[in-house]
Design an enzyme around this catalytic site. Structure first.
Site, PDB file in Angstrom:
ATOM      1  N   ASP A   4      56.133 -28.890 108.009  1.00 15.47           N
ATOM      2  CA  ASP A   4      55.257 -27.728 108.150  1.00 15.47           C
ATOM      3  C   ASP A   4      55.255 -27.093 109.520  1.00 15.47           C
ATOM      4  O   ASP A   4      54.546 -26.112 109.729  1.00 15.47           O
ATOM      5  CB  ASP A   4      53.823 -28.097 107.782  1.00 15.47           C
ATOM      6  N   ARG A  23      46.506 -26.521 110.282  1.00 13.76           N
ATOM      7  CA  ARG A  23      47.421 -25.869 109.335  1.00 13.76           C
ATOM      8  C   ARG A  23      46.843 -24.548 108.853  1.00 13.76           C
ATOM      9  O   ARG A  23      45.734 -24.173 109.221  1.00 13.76           O
ATOM     10  CB  ARG A  23      47.610 -26.813 108.145  1.00 13.76           C
ATOM     11  N   TYR A  62      48.276 -37.352 111.355  1.00 14.44           N
ATOM     12  CA  TYR A  62      49.269 -38.418 111.375  1.00 14.44           C
ATOM     13  C   TYR A  62      48.567 -39.632 111.972  1.00 14.44           C
ATOM     14  O   TYR A  62      48.044 -39.538 113.094  1.00 14.44           O
ATOM     15  CB  TYR A  62      50.447 -38.058 112.283  1.00 14.44           C
ATOM     16  N   PRO A 112      58.519 -37.556 113.045  1.00 15.07           N
ATOM     17  CA  PRO A 112      57.993 -36.204 112.895  1.00 15.07           C
ATOM     18  C   PRO A 112      57.043 -35.863 114.033  1.00 15.07           C
ATOM     19  O   PRO A 112      56.398 -34.822 114.003  1.00 15.07           O
ATOM     20  CB  PRO A 112      57.234 -36.281 111.565  1.00 15.07           C
TER      21      PRO A 112
END
Lengths: 582, 582
Positions: free
Chosen positions: A29, A219, A227, A306
């Site tokens: 994302d 987001r 995370y 990530p």
């Protein structure tokens, strides 16, 4: 990315996917600043910026003396001051895929879904393998939704790309190995709409607590991705296969870990959009192609953590690099050797990415420094690494080494415009109407080389004579422009002329026709009417404002070479290295 | 504009047009800076800017000693430094109409074409006329494409707007007169794609030559509009009716006049997109409505020269002013008296527009000063007028007088934010994520009053207490916010809180919930992470950065009033002047 770019370039493309539908939630994302520039070059940035969230600020939290966490600082989330878009965009992978699907559809290209390759073979005929126009690859496709007996199809292709992920079937089929190691770091990811009193919930946060580490990624809409680093819970993950035992762990458990990390702040969520768990592997494929006929890209070539939001960016930029090269070969303009530069450039980058990721994710996953743990990671160490790697992780410092398509012989003539890096964005104004533009607006991903003629000061009569001479040289049948551009050089080249004079004085009509293909293609290094944009471009690029220079920008937006006005033979030699005379 | 705005506000709207199709070429084409801001407030600016041409620079040409013309200067075409978009956009009227047609279509509203009103009558019942919800107007429509005998329709409407042009049938039906005069200036207009060596063909030019005057207006694509002043050729125009004898003059003749004006530059065109000829009238309607039930807007209310590109702007801003007021009355929130402010505000503006136009077009149409004509218009005179009127012609200085909806009692608390003028654009950052926005992004044309709470310095404990008290005051059932907002104040009001602190320190969570409806609605007067936008807003607005102020912005983006934190009763009195308690 690859299919869209090739379809835009007029190539005949087939794209197949095992999935019945495009991704709907979760997954990758994060879009880095350089990737936004790349989207812009395909005309896709506007929609990305409209639909996505922007991350401008990062905040850092560390253990506080009272057992909770406290903020130790805020800084720019994308420490990349040269970025045209100096922030990151977060948007779920499905929405990003949709942007590409819609763009492809305009070219008449759609994904063949529920379709998997079952066999892929290169021709055994050497001559065929060396003929760029030969259909040298045979692929057998199986249609999962087809009638039994009518569900296989044989496709003969000139070139094949496997963008088939970390467990790439294409890679395995050609026996390409992954070099590197699995780590011990196990992370969980969960997408939520938080109910929280945490003041930095809309900033990217690196939280190092007494109770583990957590990364916050805001987001689109009100969503947030967390995370969390797992320790005790890791027995739910099989370290050999990487598989997660979903009966033993789920999003509720991930939230419990997060809650401990956030203490004394409160964070709750009543539903989970998406979640996953993984072990970080840090590996690069030994090769990126089989004989320049079958390529791999993305996770098929490189896997890593990530943590720095690199995955989707590295992957999309792989094929942004490859697509124009394939287009040139498919058009018969370039030889197969051009395709070797894909591995040269992108494997070097992937190696650097893994090196970066090792340092960065070790810092991130390491224990924080506290009174009791003086060997832990201090906030200063973390921040220093964060900023030092800003240009790399933002993608703005990605550097391709010298090769047939990167010639840094005349670097000193544009000392701050690093050859092998992307063309530095900067605002100029259009000489004809004083409208401001970023120079990158003139570098669309249209498979053309952009010839940026920095004209210098054309109010100086000697320079005017040099510019006049240059226009005549361009027009000569022996010039690189005609030799490689043929009857209609605008198929291969786009000339943009940039003067150093003032908008009060310069007339766009002063630029000779050979260096002026349209009124809109003459720029000036001056501010707009209210000094809100532009000015100082020659200085920023390190170009002499009197005598100018020629900058050749590749179709992917990277500076390929620089030459003085009297160096057209150098430019000819550059193109002769990979383009055929028309 | 009106139909779109009302449809967006949820009103039941019918829109009829005699034309079978929307405008396809020519007509009005200039959008001024303030009008771009208005487009932005409806979410329509992006498309306008994408499709239109931008005019940033103006150039002036005057007679040269050798009988031709020479450039005497260049300057900003929109001398309006406070503009968010400091330039004009040119785009043909058909494309602009299409932007509105598409926006309306999203609300389910389409134009009934080939439909004309044949009769319009107000109710003769006084009670009905005074009841805002009564269907007090009866209109008979004729469908030009209907079957004979079935082609008429009777419509009963609460309110009617005549946007039916300079020869308005609605205006004439209600006996509203036009006050003012016809001039002697006859102008021709022609749209071409020029072939020229004129260096300012992409700038707006005022050319005063030995052989007459000409205005150059660059347009979308490669098009250019030329306005030429006609002298000998004017016999083709009937001064009584304004009708043009098209057998006696045409675009070829207009081009011949232009060519003489451009000498020694060459200008040619091989086809004409559109052309017309007209005599300038400078008149304002005596009234803008019949008993606040039938309104007129646009050319029906005011006619003037096209020299300063005002027509379409004045017209669209008429109904931008009217629409929210109609919406409030239709919702039962306001009384008919609110509608009186339409004429009050827009007729004052129209008068100013005619005064401006008289001075400006006389300058433009007057003979230039030359050696032989020392009484002519000098370049300096023209430029001075051009710049002096920049704010007015750009629309950014349009000022509405004190009224029920403009209360300037506390002007000194925001000394540079002129009450009665549009809210000054300025960049702020979002406190939660440091993303830059223009304050105008928080002022959409959504029929809500925006309550901008300039919080002052909330790191100061005394100010924190004041802010806390203010939040409690807002929450009180006796507050204006609850009294006029009812159960769900967000239907009427939108609160945006703007702090003066620094992004390093301020937490959006510091703002009490009563003044914080969403994380995205807390702004800071600080720069973004790379100091490219924002900062200095309190100073620019003349607001005390410690103690703050409350600014009430009307649904059309104009500052309605300003009040100190302790002045909520003033705000209550303001709204009580035109809104009913819920």
């Amino acid at each position: 990315m690859c299919a869209n770019a090739l379809a835009r370039a007029g190539a005949s493309v087939r794209i197949v996917d095992k999935r019945a539908e495009h991704v709907l939630a979760g997954q990758a994302d994060g879009i880095q600043p350089r990737t936004i520039e790349v989207f812009q070059s395909y005309g896709l940035a506007e929609r990305l910026l409209k639909e996505g969230n922007q991350m401008h600020m990062a905040a850092f939290y560390n253990p506080s003396p009272d057992g909770g966490i406290e903020r130790t600082g805020r800084t720019a989330d994308a420490p990349a001051p040269t970025a045209r878009y100096p922030y990151k965009v977060t948007l779920h992978q499905g929405a990003i895929e949709q942007i590409f699907l819609d763009s492809m559809a305009k070219e008449g290209l759609r994904v063949d879904r529920q379709t998997v390759p079952t066999s892929i073979k290169l021709s055994t005929d050497e001559a065929e393998l060396k003929d760029p126009q030969a259909y040298a690859v045979t692929v057998v496709l199986q249609h999962l939704d087809g009638e039994p007996g009518q569900d296989t199809e044989i496709v003969r292709a000139k070139y094949v790309l496997g963008s088939d992920g970390a467990h790439s079937w294409v890679r395995k089929t050609f026996g390409i190995t992954m070099v590197g190691e699995q780590t011990n770091f196990v992370w969980g990811v969960v997408d939520i709409i938080p109910d929280t009193d945490f003041p930095d919930i809309r900033n990217r946060c690196a939280i190092h607590s007494h109770n583990g580490s957590c990364m916050v990624v805001p987001r689109e809409g009100n969503k947030v991705r967390l995370y969390v680093q797992l320790t005790g819970e890791t027995s739910a993950v099989d370290r050999e296969t990487g598989r997660v035992d979903r009966s033993r762990i789920g999003p509720q458990e991930l939230m419990q870990v997060a809650k401990k990390t956030f203490y004394p702040y409160r964070i709750d969520a009543d539903r989970f959009d998406w979640w996953t768990i993984y072990i970080i592997g840090q590996r690069v494929a030994s090769k990126f192609s089989a004989q320049e006929r079958v390529f791999i890209a993305g996770d098929a070539c490189h896997t890593h953590s990530p943590k720095a939001g690199q995955g989707m960016n590295a992957s999309m930029n792989d094929t942004h690099n490859l697509a124009w090269k394939l287009a040139y070969v498919l058009r018969g303009w370039a030889d197969l050797s051009l395709l070797k530069t894909y591995e040269l450039e992108r494997r070097k980058y992937a190696q650097e990415l893994i090196d970066f990721d090792k340092k960065f994710s070790a810092l991130f996953s390491g224990k924080p420094r506290t009174k009791d743990n003086q060997h832990g990671v201090s906030h200063e160490q973390f921040l220093e690494a964060f900023n030092a790697y800003g240009g790399f992780s933002s993608g703005t410092n990605v550097h391709y080494p010298p090769s047939a398509i990167v010639n840094d012989a005349h670097q000193q003539l544009a000392s701050n415009l690093v050859i092998g890096e992307r063309m530095l964005p900067h605002a100029f104004i259009c000489a004809a109407d004083a409208r401001p533009f970023d120079v990158q607006d003139f570098l669309p991903a249209d498979a053309r080389f952009k010839i940026l003629v920095f004209l210098g000061d054309i109010s100086n009569s000697q320079q005017t004579a040099r510019v006049q001479k240059l226009a005549e040289d361009f027009a000569s049948p022996k010039s690189f422009y005609r030799k490689f551009g043929g009857e209609d050089p605008s198929r291969v080249f786009d000339i943009v002329s940039i003067g150093s004079g003032s908008k009060d004085q310069v007339n766009y009509t002063d630029v000779p026709l050979g260096l002026r293909t349209h009124w809109s293609k003459i720029l000036l290094d001056d501010t707009d009417m209210f000094a809100r944009n532009g000015g100082g471009g020659y200085d920023k690029y390190g170009i002499d404002s009197l005598s100018g220079v020629i900058v050749v920008v590749r179709p992917d937006g990277y500076v390929g070479m620089v030459a003085p006005f009297e160096g057209l033979t150098t430019i000819e030699a550059y193109f002769a290295g990979f383009i055929k005379a028309q």
